[in-house]
Design an enzyme around this catalytic site. Structure first.
Site, PDB file in Angstrom:
ATOM      1  N   HIS A 149       0.980  -1.254  -0.201  1.00 28.63           N
ATOM      2  CA  HIS A 149      -0.074  -0.043   0.068  1.00 28.63           C
ATOM      3  C   HIS A 149       1.061   1.248  -0.074  1.00 28.63           C
ATOM      4  CE1 HIS A 149      -3.761  -2.202   1.643  1.00 28.63           C
ATOM      5  NE2 HIS A 149      -3.619  -2.134   0.451  1.00 28.63           N
ATOM      6  N   LYS A 585     -14.344   5.474   5.322  1.00 26.28           N
ATOM      7  CA  LYS A 585     -14.650   6.382   4.473  1.00 26.28           C
ATOM      8  C   LYS A 585     -16.193   6.484   4.120  1.00 26.28           C
ATOM      9  CE  LYS A 585     -13.255   7.677  -0.250  1.00 26.28           C
ATOM     10  NZ  LYS A 585     -13.636   6.777  -1.105  1.00 26.28           N
TER      11      LYS A 585
HETATM   12  P1  PGA Z   1      -7.064  -0.435  -0.576  1.00 25.28           P
HETATM   13  O1  PGA Z   1      -6.640  -0.351   1.063  1.00 25.28           O
HETATM   14  O2  PGA Z   1      -7.434   0.804  -1.220  1.00 25.28           O
HETATM   15  O3  PGA Z   1      -5.930  -1.126  -1.159  1.00 25.28           O
HETATM   16  O4  PGA Z   1      -8.082  -1.514  -0.078  1.00 25.28           O
HETATM   17  C1  PGA Z   1      -6.895   0.423   1.807  1.00 25.28           C
HETATM   18  C2  PGA Z   1      -6.325   0.643   3.115  1.00 25.28           C
HETATM   19  O5  PGA Z   1      -5.420  -0.119   3.383  1.00 25.28           O
HETATM   20  O6  PGA Z   1      -6.568   1.830   3.771  1.00 25.28           O
END
Ligand code: PGA
Length: 930
Positions: A149, A585
């Site tokens: 990420h 979110k």
């Molecule tokens: P993602 O990760 O966008 O790959 O689903 C979200 C996160 O780790 O906050």
């Protein structure tokens, strides 16, 4: 330890900190002349930056704001502050380790909260038997899962400098140095700090996926391969201490997984070819990792037949190993009386042949490569057994057992590669394949009537689409090729592939579509075309609606015979992944936490009803808004019986380096994770803080509804998206080049929040210090609850604060986030919003909610001042506040200058660099990106 919420901090153990801090510092030997580690690091960094300009040292010690520096010094100033924040994090990590050691020295391992010894001691005191603990340990499935990420702003070069600084501090801790030698160490430290300051922070280009794979592997090579056997030792020692009758060594039983090279959701650079290459890299790394230990064994295992008699069974193993090595003659003549060395020599020849097959290098033609890690493990087991039989117990434990554990855990695959794709792409491709050659009237697709029936019918039928003569879309070609890669990899080594994570799962049809693709891809047991897939397909539920629908989806899914058969192939297990950031979110912090907890309980019940073991994979970590929380507490707050020995969790971006960049810290973090799973498994069925409580559940439901409404009211306000885009550096984050994937799925536009990934969403709200993703809605929820229910309402909240572990965790994390939110700084960012009415309306709501949240937190927790319950957290924030305030001032200025250009990329490159560096600095100061 940085101040990032890494699911590992035990900020709830102030008594241990208070007792030990002083002694740890004294023990560190660095407290000389009142100069603690931070003082030492600051003085060295100041000495380095002062040479460039004396004002830089003033900026560092907080007596001058960076904003007051001459413009030409901005980049230098930012670089200096970023280096300082990184050094502070190293100092934190270093003192945390020293403190733990001091606690252990003073008491025992039992005194380290959450350690194996502490947990095993507790569960035994609560009535568990040694046998029971051993049984649970034997069945543990704990899976730290590394993701790429895009949240790690530090390059590998920088991480390596950090590691050297940390190691130099550790060396300096030893008491045996003479003053001259100590001086030398300090010089070395200054040299590294100089390098840190002179090493550019910014990445000029986005990392490629191969670079991300290399980044992830760095932690396995440097830290994890070696740390895992130590974890086994710590666990074994804890068992010996508390259950001596169960004292045989216990494997730590971890199951590492990774997404790097396999997660293609929204990342067009992760192709089938790239996944194939990544699998090769993971395999090569594992194979290479055994060369060193075997060579060491060869040097050290000098047991001679002149001194002891070698067991007959081992002679057979030796003979067979020599034959398979293809080097019988050379080996036999080289160490004639040293059968163990001969044995290792034969194993090495086979291992090298296995590796050469992987790399394509020429190899010893006579050596037979290993077919599987189990084969090699069997040989090492024979060696271990022989050593035990001749009484060389210590040698076996010290030299051979670690290798056995490494082979068991890392196999030939290092970490199981999960594949991730989103349901939209999967459905689109399945529709394309089903429609091949169909007339217009027969075409199907998701959303059109008949889609579900058609999918189920296809899943019942042994037929596969005939691709011959059809030109496939790029997405379809990719997925078809991907399944070939998965199939080949599973045939070679079944453990190389983990699960297929289906993100954005919103219906049972999404799962059926994915099962269909896997079956068409031939990932089945045997050749029967209608056989169920052996691939573990894991739904990822990410939005509030999807979390609510999850139990029904699971129930219906299991009732489909082909899926039920597939689950049988996977050991009657179904893993379910839970998305913390996207649900946050979508519905705000409180609602996300409550829905996640509820979903787990109900999903667990569905599993019990359907006789399928449902386990959870938590997509959480990093900042609080993305599910970050102290590991021990986060696991302890899971609903009762829902862990039951199995838990996976993502380890992402900067969290990976915060947790696994140094061996002592990595060991501790893995210990806490595993011990927490053990504790939950054994304790949760009878813990009062986890007990179902109808009154609490009803209150949580009401609070969640109120909080979600308040949050929705904010994000749906007119002008909110403009406010977000203008008051935060969300667009500029993309220029940081910290990850290979784009900030938005499906190329969405800045006007559309739905496609914006959760990471930049939280990242941006952290940079502008609103941090509203970690607290917004709670003030209104508590306040309205009390208004409606009067005094009883407050009583319930207080009672939940005392007696509900989940509620307590939510309140604690909100309190910490609230303290980190800084409305004075936020006001400066709000000034960047062009339309005054929007600015006033949105900021007004945020300010009002902030005040209300503060008041309600104080009322519920009964504290005078926010964050006083978390002194470490408070100290970490206060410590960086003066420098950080200057960085924010500068960032606001730079944002307005850079945005004055029609195209951001055309702005003055020095201003742009300074802006990006200010983003780095803020992340380093806060301890997380987003
Ligand atoms: P993602 O990760 O966008 O790959 O689903 C979200 C996160 O780790 O906050």
């Amino acid at each position: 330890m940085s101040n990032v919420e890494v699911m590992s901090q035990h900020d709830d153990a102030p008594e241990i900190r208070a007792q030990t801090r002083e002694s740890a510092m004294a023990d560190a030997g660095l407290e000389q002349g009142g100069q603690g580690i931070r003082g030492l690091l600051l003085s060295q960094l100041s000495a380095v930056v002062r040479r460039r300009h004396p004002d830089l040292a003033k900026v560092l010690n907080g007596t001058m704001s960076i904003r007051q520096l001459d413009e030409v010094l901005w980049l230098d100033g930012l670089q200096a502050i970023a280096a300082w924040f990184q050094l502070l994090a190293i100092a934190e990590e270093y003192t945390a380790t020293s403190r733990r050691r001091a606690v252990e020295r003073k008491g025992s391992a039992d005194a380290v909260l959450g350690s194996f010894s502490n947990v095993i001691g507790q569960v035994m005191a609560d009535g568990s038997s040694g046998d029971e603990i051993r049984r649970v340990l034997g069945g543990l499935r704990v899976g730290p899962t590394m993701t790429a990420h895009p949240t790690e702003t530090k390059r590998i070069t920088v991480l390596e400098i950090h590691r050297r600084i940390y190691r130099t501090l550790t060396e300096a801790e030893e008491q045996r140095w003479s003053p001259r030698e100590r001086e030398e160490l300090i010089d070395r430290l200054r040299g590294e700090i100089e390098l840190l300051w002179l090493t550019g922070e910014l990445r000029l280009e986005k990392p490629s996926v191969d670079q991300e794979v290399a980044w992830g592997l760095h932690f396995f090579k440097e830290i994890l391969f070696e740390t895992v056997p130590k974890l086994g030792d710590v666990l074994t020692a804890a068992m010996r201490r508390h259950a001596p009758e169960n004292a045989t060594p216990v494997s730590p039983n971890l199951r590492f997984a990774t997404w790097i090279g396999g997660d293609r959701d929204g990342n067009p650079f992760v192709t089938a070819e790239l996944t194939r290459d990544s699998l090769k890299e993971y395999r090569r790394t594992a194979l290479e990792s055994y060369i060193g230990p075997l060579e060491k064994l060869m040097v050290e295992l000098s047991v001679s037949t002149n001194v002891c008699t070698i067991p007959e069974t081992f002679r057979d193993a030796l003979n067979s190993a020599m034959d398979l090595s293809g080097r019988r003659d050379t080996i036999a003549t080289r160490n004639p009386n040293e059968p163990f060395r001969q044995f290792i020599c034969a194993l090495l020849a086979r291992l090298r042949a296995t590796l050469a097959d992987e790399t394509g290098d020429p190899r010893d033609a006579g050596a037979t490569p290993y077919r599987s890690p189990a084969e090699m493990r069997g040989e090492i087991q024979a060696l271990n057994q022989a050593l035990v039989e001749i009484g060389a117990i210590a040698v076996a434990e010290r030299l051979v057992r670690p290798l056995l554990w490494q082979l068991e855990i890392f196999g030939f695959h290092t970490a199981a590669l999960d594949i991730r794709q989103n349901a939209t792409i999967v459905n689109k491709v399945v529709a394309e394949l089903l429609n091949l050659g169909a007339s217009e009237g027969d075409r199907v697709e998701k959303g059109r009537p008949g889609w579900g029936e058609r999918l189920r019918e296809a899943l019942r039928s042994p037929a596969k689409p005939d691709l011959q003569g059809h030109e496939l879309s790029e997405d379809a070609l990719e997925l078809v090729n991907l399944f070939k890669v998965i199939r080949d990899a599973k045939i070679k080594d079944n453990r190389a592939i983990g699960a297929f994570i289906l993100s954005m799962t919103e219906s049972v049809e999404d799962m059926v579509a994915c099962h269909l693709l896997a079956r068409w891809g031939g990932i089945t047991a045997g050749d029967d075309p209608s056989a169920a897939t052996t691939l573990a397909i894991v739904p990822l539920f990410e939005t509030i609606d999807d979390l609510r629908a999850a139990p029904d989806i699971l129930d219906e899914m299991i009732s489909i015979p082909a899926i039920r058969r597939s689950l049988r192939e996977c050991g009657d297990r179904q893993e379910v992944m839970l998305g913390y950031s996207d649900s946050n979110k979508d519905g705000g912090f409180f609602t996300s936490n409550w829905e996640l907890s509820k979903a787990q309980r109900t999903l667990h019940d569905v599993g019990v009803k359907r006789r399928v073991k449902v386990s959870f994979f938590h997509g959480r970590g990093g900042s609080v808004s993305r599910g970050g929380a102290p590991t021990g507490r986060a696991i302890a707050a899971q609903p009762p019986e829902t862990v039951d020995g199995a838990l996976r969790v993502t380890e992402q971006g900067e969290v990976v380096s915060a947790k696994f960049a140094n061996k002592g810290t990595a060991l501790h973090n893995l210990e806490i994770l595993t011990a927490s799973v053990l504790a939950h498994t054994l304790k949760s069925p009878h813990e009062k803080e986890l007990k179902e409580n109808a009154e609490f559940n009803e209150a949580m439901e009401a609070l969640s509804g109120l909080s979600q409404t308040a949050y929705a009211d904010l994000i749906k306000s007119e002008g909110f998206i403009d406010y977000f885009n203008q008051s935060s550096p969300v667009e500029e984050l993309g220029l940081l080049n910290i990850g290979s994937r784009p900030a938005r799925r499906f190329g969405g536009s800045p006007k559309d929040l739905s496609e914006l990934r959760a990471i930049p969403w939280v990242f941006a709200w952290s940079q502008n210090r609103h941090l509203m993703t970690g607290w917004y809605g709670i003030g209104t929820a508590f306040d309205s609850f009390v208004k409606v229910r009067g005094e009883d309402g407050m009583k319930i909240l207080k009672s939940m604060f005392r007696n509900s572990r989940l509620f307590r965790l939510i309140v604690d994390e909100v309190e910490k986030q609230h303290y980190q939110c800084d409305l004075e700084i936020a006001t400066d960012y709000a000034r960047l919003v062009e339309r005054q009415s929007v600015r006033e309306e949105i900021f007004g709501k945020i300010r009002a909610e902030y005040e209300l949240t503060r008041k309600m937190l104080i009322d519920v927790t009964g504290t005078e001042d926010l964050s006083e319950r978390f002194p470490v957290h408070k100290r970490q924030i206060d410590r960086v506040a003066p420098q950080l305030k200057g960085v924010h001032d500068l960032q606001v200025e730079l944002l307005s200058r850079v945005r004055d250009n029609a195209k951001i990329r055309e702005a003055d490159p020095r201003m742009l660099d300074a802006l990006l560096l200010s983003i780095h600095c803020t992340s380093a100061g806060l301890g997380w990106t987003g």
